[in-house]
Design a protein around this motif. Structure first.
Motif, short mmCIF file in Angstrom:
data_model
loop_
_atom_site.label_atom_id
_atom_site.label_comp_id
_atom_site.label_asym_id
_atom_site.label_seq_id
_atom_site.Cartn_x
_atom_site.Cartn_y
_atom_site.Cartn_z
N ASP A 20 9.33 4.74 -49.78
CA ASP A 20 7.93 4.63 -49.39
C ASP A 20 7.24 3.37 -49.89
N SER A 21 7.71 2.81 -51.01
CA SER A 21 7.00 1.69 -51.63
C SER A 21 7.95 0.50 -51.82
N LYS A 22 7.65 -0.59 -51.12
CA LYS A 22 8.49 -1.78 -51.24
C LYS A 22 8.38 -2.40 -52.64
N PRO A 23 7.18 -2.49 -53.25
CA PRO A 23 7.10 -3.03 -54.62
C PRO A 23 7.90 -2.19 -55.63
N PHE A 24 7.89 -0.86 -55.47
CA PHE A 24 8.68 -0.02 -56.37
C PHE A 24 10.16 -0.28 -56.17
N PHE A 25 10.57 -0.45 -54.92
CA PHE A 25 11.98 -0.75 -54.63
C PHE A 25 12.41 -2.04 -55.30
N ILE A 26 11.58 -3.09 -55.16
CA ILE A 26 11.92 -4.39 -55.76
C ILE A 26 11.96 -4.27 -57.29
N THR A 27 10.99 -3.54 -57.85
CA THR A 27 10.97 -3.35 -59.31
C THR A 27 12.20 -2.58 -59.77
N PHE A 28 12.53 -1.50 -59.07
CA PHE A 28 13.68 -0.68 -59.44
C PHE A 28 14.98 -1.48 -59.33
N ALA A 29 15.12 -2.25 -58.23
CA ALA A 29 16.32 -3.06 -58.05
C ALA A 29 16.42 -4.13 -59.13
N THR A 30 15.29 -4.74 -59.48
CA THR A 30 15.28 -5.76 -60.53
C THR A 30 15.68 -5.16 -61.88
N ILE A 31 15.13 -4.00 -62.17
CA ILE A 31 15.47 -3.34 -63.44
C ILE A 31 16.96 -3.00 -63.48
N CYS A 32 17.49 -2.50 -62.35
CA CYS A 32 18.91 -2.14 -62.31
C CYS A 32 19.81 -3.35 -62.45
N GLY A 33 19.34 -4.53 -62.07
CA GLY A 33 20.15 -5.73 -62.17
C GLY A 33 19.92 -6.51 -63.45
N VAL A 34 18.67 -6.60 -63.88
CA VAL A 34 18.33 -7.46 -65.02
C VAL A 34 18.63 -6.78 -66.35
N VAL A 35 18.30 -5.53 -66.48
CA VAL A 35 18.49 -4.84 -67.76
C VAL A 35 19.96 -4.83 -68.18
N PRO A 36 20.91 -4.44 -67.32
CA PRO A 36 22.31 -4.53 -67.75
C PRO A 36 22.75 -5.95 -68.06
N GLY A 37 22.21 -6.92 -67.32
CA GLY A 37 22.55 -8.32 -67.59
C GLY A 37 22.07 -8.76 -68.97
N VAL A 38 20.86 -8.39 -69.32
CA VAL A 38 20.30 -8.75 -70.63
C VAL A 38 21.08 -8.04 -71.74
N ILE A 39 21.39 -6.78 -71.54
CA ILE A 39 22.16 -6.05 -72.55
C ILE A 39 23.55 -6.68 -72.72
N GLY A 40 24.20 -7.02 -71.61
CA GLY A 40 25.51 -7.66 -71.68
C GLY A 40 25.45 -9.00 -72.38
N TYR A 41 24.42 -9.80 -72.08
CA TYR A 41 24.25 -11.10 -72.73
C TYR A 41 24.07 -10.93 -74.24
#
Length: 130
Positions: A20-41
């Motif tokens: 229903d919400s494109k901003p929520f989708f972008i935020t959720f996708a960013t969190i799913c991609g960025v957070v594991p990347g930061v933790i891995g780094y």
């Protein structure tokens, strides 16, 4: 596996919100991609030791096989980089690998087939008879 997700109310809420919400989708996708990347780094930075004393001690205690493989890999890399520097055609290297052949160091005889197992046994038998 999908049964677990289908029965989870949290998962259903996330699916509804992303649909229903494109901003929520972008935020959720960013969190799913960025957070594991930061933790891995962070994990790589914490576990990567740049201590020169440790490196020299590990190199001194290395097994002979490791040292030989390192030397062989260094020679192969130098040869390959030299070919690239001279802008030689290196496609035959990949063609030979696909055919199960190896390249020789002699530039006039670039491709040499791998001997069959029967040929090796025949050569061993001939040597034993002499």
């Amino acid at each position: 596996m999908s049964v677990l997700w289908e029965k989870s109310e949290t998962w259903r809420w996330i699916v509804r919100k992303t649909r229903d919400s494109k901003p929520f989708f972008i935020t959720f996708a960013t969190i799913c991609g960025v957070v594991p990347g930061v933790i891995g780094y962070c994990v790589m930075q914490l576990t990567n030791s740049s201590n020169p004393e440790l490196e020299t001690r590990l190199r001194q205690n290395a097994r002979h096989e490791s040292l030989v493989m390192a030397k062989v890999n260094q020679e192969r890399l130098a040869e390959y980089l030299g070919e690239l520097k001279r802008k030689e055609d290196t496609n035959d290297r990949y063609i030979a690998a696909l055919k199960g052949q190896t390249l020789t160091r002699n530039p006039y005889v670039r491709i040499q087939p791998i001997p069959n197992q029967a040929d090796k046994e025949l050569k061993i038998d001939v040597k034993e008879k002499k």
